[in-house]
Design a protein around this motif. Sequence first.
Motif, PDB file in Angstrom:
ATOM      1  N   LEU A  97      -1.467  -7.188 -13.133  1.00 26.22           N
ATOM      2  CA  LEU A  97      -1.326  -7.284 -11.679  1.00 26.22           C
ATOM      3  C   LEU A  97      -1.372  -5.907 -11.041  1.00 26.22           C
ATOM      4  O   LEU A  97      -0.666  -4.988 -11.472  1.00 26.22           O
ATOM      5  CB  LEU A  97       0.015  -7.961 -11.332  1.00 26.22           C
ATOM      6  CG  LEU A  97       0.420  -7.990  -9.853  1.00 26.22           C
ATOM      7  CD1 LEU A  97      -0.560  -8.828  -9.032  1.00 26.22           C
ATOM      8  CD2 LEU A  97       1.840  -8.541  -9.704  1.00 26.22           C
ATOM      9  N   GLN A  98      -2.203  -5.755 -10.023  1.00 24.91           N
ATOM     10  CA  GLN A  98      -2.177  -4.554  -9.194  1.00 24.91           C
ATOM     11  C   GLN A  98      -1.611  -4.936  -7.835  1.00 24.91           C
ATOM     12  O   GLN A  98      -1.996  -5.928  -7.222  1.00 24.91           O
ATOM     13  CB  GLN A  98      -3.564  -3.943  -9.003  1.00 24.91           C
ATOM     14  CG  GLN A  98      -3.508  -2.667  -8.150  1.00 24.91           C
ATOM     15  CD  GLN A  98      -4.862  -2.047  -7.874  1.00 24.91           C
ATOM     16  OE1 GLN A  98      -5.887  -2.538  -8.339  1.00 24.91           O
ATOM     17  NE2 GLN A  98      -4.894  -0.968  -7.118  1.00 24.91           N
ATOM     18  N   ILE A  99      -0.677  -4.108  -7.362  1.00 28.21           N
ATOM     19  CA  ILE A  99      -0.051  -4.298  -6.050  1.00 28.21           C
ATOM     20  C   ILE A  99      -0.432  -3.103  -5.181  1.00 28.21           C
ATOM     21  O   ILE A  99      -0.530  -1.979  -5.660  1.00 28.21           O
ATOM     22  CB  ILE A  99       1.478  -4.399  -6.175  1.00 28.21           C
ATOM     23  CG1 ILE A  99       1.869  -5.533  -7.129  1.00 28.21           C
ATOM     24  CG2 ILE A  99       2.126  -4.629  -4.808  1.00 28.21           C
ATOM     25  CD1 ILE A  99       3.349  -5.589  -7.444  1.00 28.21           C
ATOM     26  N   GLY A 100      -0.634  -3.358  -3.908  1.00 22.69           N
ATOM     27  CA  GLY A 100      -0.949  -2.272  -2.982  1.00 22.69           C
ATOM     28  C   GLY A 100      -0.735  -2.714  -1.551  1.00 22.69           C
ATOM     29  O   GLY A 100      -0.416  -3.885  -1.285  1.00 22.69           O
ATOM     30  N   GLY A 101      -0.897  -1.787  -0.633  1.00 22.01           N
ATOM     31  CA  GLY A 101      -0.817  -2.125   0.777  1.00 22.01           C
ATOM     32  C   GLY A 101      -1.996  -2.974   1.199  1.00 22.01           C
ATOM     33  O   GLY A 101      -2.999  -3.092   0.481  1.00 22.01           O
ATOM     34  N   TYR A 128       1.196  -2.713 -11.620  1.00 21.48           N
ATOM     35  CA  TYR A 128       1.135  -1.294 -11.258  1.00 21.48           C
ATOM     36  C   TYR A 128       0.797  -1.103  -9.790  1.00 21.48           C
ATOM     37  O   TYR A 128       0.196  -1.956  -9.132  1.00 21.48           O
ATOM     38  CB  TYR A 128       0.132  -0.555 -12.134  1.00 21.48           C
ATOM     39  CG  TYR A 128      -1.295  -0.479 -11.635  1.00 21.48           C
ATOM     40  CD1 TYR A 128      -1.748   0.622 -10.899  1.00 21.48           C
ATOM     41  CD2 TYR A 128      -2.213  -1.488 -11.915  1.00 21.48           C
ATOM     42  CE1 TYR A 128      -3.057   0.709 -10.459  1.00 21.48           C
ATOM     43  CE2 TYR A 128      -3.530  -1.409 -11.479  1.00 21.48           C
ATOM     44  CZ  TYR A 128      -3.945  -0.310 -10.746  1.00 21.48           C
ATOM     45  OH  TYR A 128      -5.239  -0.225 -10.304  1.00 21.48           O
ATOM     46  N   ILE A 129       1.222   0.058  -9.295  1.00 21.28           N
ATOM     47  CA  ILE A 129       0.832   0.553  -7.975  1.00 21.28           C
ATOM     48  C   ILE A 129       0.426   2.008  -8.150  1.00 21.28           C
ATOM     49  O   ILE A 129       1.092   2.764  -8.860  1.00 21.28           O
ATOM     50  CB  ILE A 129       1.983   0.452  -6.953  1.00 21.28           C
ATOM     51  CG1 ILE A 129       2.421  -1.005  -6.782  1.00 21.28           C
ATOM     52  CG2 ILE A 129       1.559   1.030  -5.599  1.00 21.28           C
ATOM     53  CD1 ILE A 129       3.598  -1.188  -5.831  1.00 21.28           C
ATOM     54  N   GLY A 130      -0.650   2.405  -7.483  1.00 24.42           N
ATOM     55  CA  GLY A 130      -1.122   3.780  -7.570  1.00 24.42           C
ATOM     56  C   GLY A 130      -0.653   4.615  -6.389  1.00 24.42           C
ATOM     57  O   GLY A 130      -0.569   4.119  -5.258  1.00 24.42           O
ATOM     58  N   PHE A 131      -0.359   5.878  -6.667  1.00 24.55           N
ATOM     59  CA  PHE A 131       0.082   6.817  -5.633  1.00 24.55           C
ATOM     60  C   PHE A 131      -0.717   8.110  -5.788  1.00 24.55           C
ATOM     61  O   PHE A 131      -0.575   8.808  -6.800  1.00 24.55           O
ATOM     62  CB  PHE A 131       1.582   7.117  -5.770  1.00 24.55           C
ATOM     63  CG  PHE A 131       2.467   5.914  -5.603  1.00 24.55           C
ATOM     64  CD1 PHE A 131       3.011   5.603  -4.365  1.00 24.55           C
ATOM     65  CD2 PHE A 131       2.748   5.090  -6.689  1.00 24.55           C
ATOM     66  CE1 PHE A 131       3.824   4.493  -4.206  1.00 24.55           C
ATOM     67  CE2 PHE A 131       3.555   3.966  -6.535  1.00 24.55           C
ATOM     68  CZ  PHE A 131       4.096   3.672  -5.295  1.00 24.55           C
ATOM     69  N   ASP A 132      -1.550   8.412  -4.811  1.00 26.46           N
ATOM     70  CA  ASP A 132      -2.290   9.672  -4.855  1.00 26.46           C
ATOM     71  C   ASP A 132      -1.386  10.831  -4.463  1.00 26.46           C
ATOM     72  O   ASP A 132      -0.391  10.660  -3.742  1.00 26.46           O
ATOM     73  CB  ASP A 132      -3.520   9.609  -3.946  1.00 26.46           C
ATOM     74  CG  ASP A 132      -4.702   8.942  -4.632  1.00 26.46           C
ATOM     75  OD1 ASP A 132      -4.665   8.785  -5.866  1.00 26.46           O
ATOM     76  OD2 ASP A 132      -5.665   8.563  -3.925  1.00 26.46           O
ATOM     77  N   CYS A 133      -1.746  12.018  -4.939  1.00 18.55           N
ATOM     78  CA  CYS A 133      -0.862  13.194  -4.829  1.00 18.55           C
ATOM     79  C   CYS A 133      -1.295  14.090  -3.675  1.00 18.55           C
ATOM     80  O   CYS A 133      -1.694  15.244  -3.865  1.00 18.55           O
ATOM     81  CB  CYS A 133      -0.879  13.962  -6.151  1.00 18.55           C
ATOM     82  SG  CYS A 133      -0.558  12.915  -7.588  1.00 18.55           S
ATOM     83  N   THR A 134      -1.200  13.564  -2.456  1.00 23.08           N
ATOM     84  CA  THR A 134      -1.665  14.300  -1.290  1.00 23.08           C
ATOM     85  C   THR A 134      -0.582  15.164  -0.650  1.00 23.08           C
ATOM     86  O   THR A 134      -0.859  15.955   0.250  1.00 23.08           O
ATOM     87  CB  THR A 134      -2.216  13.326  -0.236  1.00 23.08           C
ATOM     88  OG1 THR A 134      -1.217  12.327   0.052  1.00 23.08           O
ATOM     89  CG2 THR A 134      -3.464  12.628  -0.763  1.00 23.08           C
ATOM     90  N   ALA A 135       0.667  15.016  -1.084  1.00 20.19           N
ATOM     91  CA  ALA A 135       1.783  15.841  -0.600  1.00 20.19           C
ATOM     92  C   ALA A 135       2.793  15.948  -1.731  1.00 20.19           C
ATOM     93  O   ALA A 135       2.667  15.253  -2.750  1.00 20.19           O
ATOM     94  CB  ALA A 135       2.421  15.227   0.649  1.00 20.19           C
ATOM     95  N   ASP A 136       3.797  16.804  -1.567  1.00 19.92           N
ATOM     96  CA  ASP A 136       4.758  17.003  -2.648  1.00 19.92           C
ATOM     97  C   ASP A 136       5.957  16.062  -2.565  1.00 19.92           C
ATOM     98  O   ASP A 136       6.964  16.239  -3.241  1.00 19.92           O
ATOM     99  CB  ASP A 136       5.234  18.461  -2.703  1.00 19.92           C
ATOM    100  CG  ASP A 136       5.989  18.886  -1.452  1.00 19.92           C
ATOM    101  OD1 ASP A 136       6.171  18.048  -0.538  1.00 19.92           O
ATOM    102  OD2 ASP A 136       6.392  20.061  -1.381  1.00 19.92           O
ATOM    103  N   SER A 137       5.853  15.037  -1.728  1.00 16.76           N
ATOM    104  CA  SER A 137       6.873  14.004  -1.632  1.00 16.76           C
ATOM    105  C   SER A 137       6.213  12.764  -1.046  1.00 16.76           C
ATOM    106  O   SER A 137       5.084  12.838  -0.545  1.00 16.76           O
ATOM    107  CB  SER A 137       8.042  14.468  -0.754  1.00 16.76           C
ATOM    108  OG  SER A 137       9.048  13.468  -0.662  1.00 16.76           O
ATOM    109  N   LEU A 138       6.894  11.638  -1.127  1.00 22.46           N
ATOM    110  CA  LEU A 138       6.473  10.432  -0.431  1.00 22.46           C
ATOM    111  C   LEU A 138       7.402  10.229   0.764  1.00 22.46           C
ATOM    112  O   LEU A 138       8.513  10.746   0.786  1.00 22.46           O
ATOM    113  CB  LEU A 138       6.557   9.211  -1.356  1.00 22.46           C
ATOM    114  CG  LEU A 138       5.671   9.239  -2.603  1.00 22.46           C
ATOM    115  CD1 LEU A 138       5.948   8.012  -3.473  1.00 22.46           C
ATOM    116  CD2 LEU A 138       4.194   9.293  -2.231  1.00 22.46           C
ATOM    117  N   HIS A 139       6.936   9.460   1.752  1.00 23.79           N
ATOM    118  CA  HIS A 139       7.812   9.177   2.886  1.00 23.79           C
ATOM    119  C   HIS A 139       8.043   7.672   3.003  1.00 23.79           C
ATOM    120  O   HIS A 139       7.580   6.883   2.168  1.00 23.79           O
ATOM    121  CB  HIS A 139       7.272   9.786   4.181  1.00 23.79           C
ATOM    122  CG  HIS A 139       5.899   9.333   4.578  1.00 23.79           C
ATOM    123  ND1 HIS A 139       5.612   8.048   4.973  1.00 23.79           N
ATOM    124  CD2 HIS A 139       4.733  10.017   4.654  1.00 23.79           C
ATOM    125  CE1 HIS A 139       4.344   7.943   5.288  1.00 23.79           C
ATOM    126  NE2 HIS A 139       3.769   9.126   5.094  1.00 23.79           N
TER     127      HIS A 139
END
Length: 414
Positions: free
Chosen positions: A193-197, A37-48
């Motif tokens: 497995l956790q994946i991240g930057g 998994y990878i987590g994505f916080d919801c700080t904007a209404d799209s990803l870049h």
Amino acid sequence: MPASDFLREATDRGFIHQCTDLEALDTIMAAGPASAYIGFDCTADSLHVGSLVQIMILRLLQKHGHKPVVLMGGGTTRIGDPSGRDESRQMLTDAQIGANMQGIKRCFGPFLRFGDGPSDAIMVNNADWLDKLGYIDLLRDVGTHFTINRMLGFDSVKLRLDREQPLTFLEFNYMILQSYDFRELNRRMGVALQIGGSDQWGNIVSGMELTRRTDAKPVFGLTTPLITTASGAKMGKTAQGAMWLTDDRLSAYDYWQFWRNTEDADVGRFLRLFTDLPLDEIARLDALGGAEINEAKKVLANAATALAHGAEKSAAAAETARLAFEEGAAAESLPSIDVPLAELTEGVPAFRLFTVAGLVASNGEARRLIRGGGARVNDVAVTGEGQVISLVDMRDGAIKLSAGRKQHRLVRAG
């Protein structure tokens, strides 16, 4: 060389920065399907584009028969991740977080196959378990496995303290909740497995250690490298703003142009990370030099845009660029802006119109562009900063503005 197909290709393409135990993880992934998994916080209404390396490694994971888990941070966004920041994030309301989550979900459809199959991606929301936590229960169950000494050593904390910037107690808890996420996903779905930057290494290791200590489960962490351009710029950020993945925030044409404008030294690396092209074909393109490198950039732009926006829009963007660059045509599909008819009737100074059109970030930058000879109207160089652009410059219902050879806009009367 890793034995598992996923880790071998991920290594060859440049996705791997750190891994907690690469040999043991390789053994597990070679044995059969695994979940990550990878987590994505919801700080904007799209990803870049800055998030694209994470999406692409999930795509690679799925290609090799493993199960990608997209974790939406409906709960953790309420706190804000301090990693990589020297100031607190803006606090968002629950309504804003919900709206942003719905927007972000659209980013994954073009890249991942969702469903109920063994390698189909799934999307979950950590608010489903974090919102139900009791504070005292969390402190007793999880807090005892975290020492303040260790937490103060994390880069995300040290950055704030070294710069004498405030770090709220709320943010200080972020790593605990992210660690809880890892354990919860392992318990619910067997995620190993956790994946991240690379900036997430401390948080990932904390979650791995929590799961091992409380559940005696072998879990792993893997980080991807920080992606910057050859000149050192942060990936996905330009003078024109963020390179968003959804077409309501950024047109397919501008997205195509972003990749077409890749620096020469980055072409091979970006082809490996951001396209599905075979590695031997990428090696051939990476070896091109001189003017031929521009052909490799077009291949990159076509492939990356096709992934995000579809083959049809990618082809249309490429044709629009060909018309604009190679034939000097004011193609109808160029990005356009509307300027009030009254303003165009009276006339607008060239420097201001270039700023309004989004071709430059400020009036000062527009003036410098004009002085340097890089500003054109209808493919004719602007002769002075105060040159007035008006309805008399209309050609087939639009005025074509160009900043250098790579950025174009059509101005229409609104």
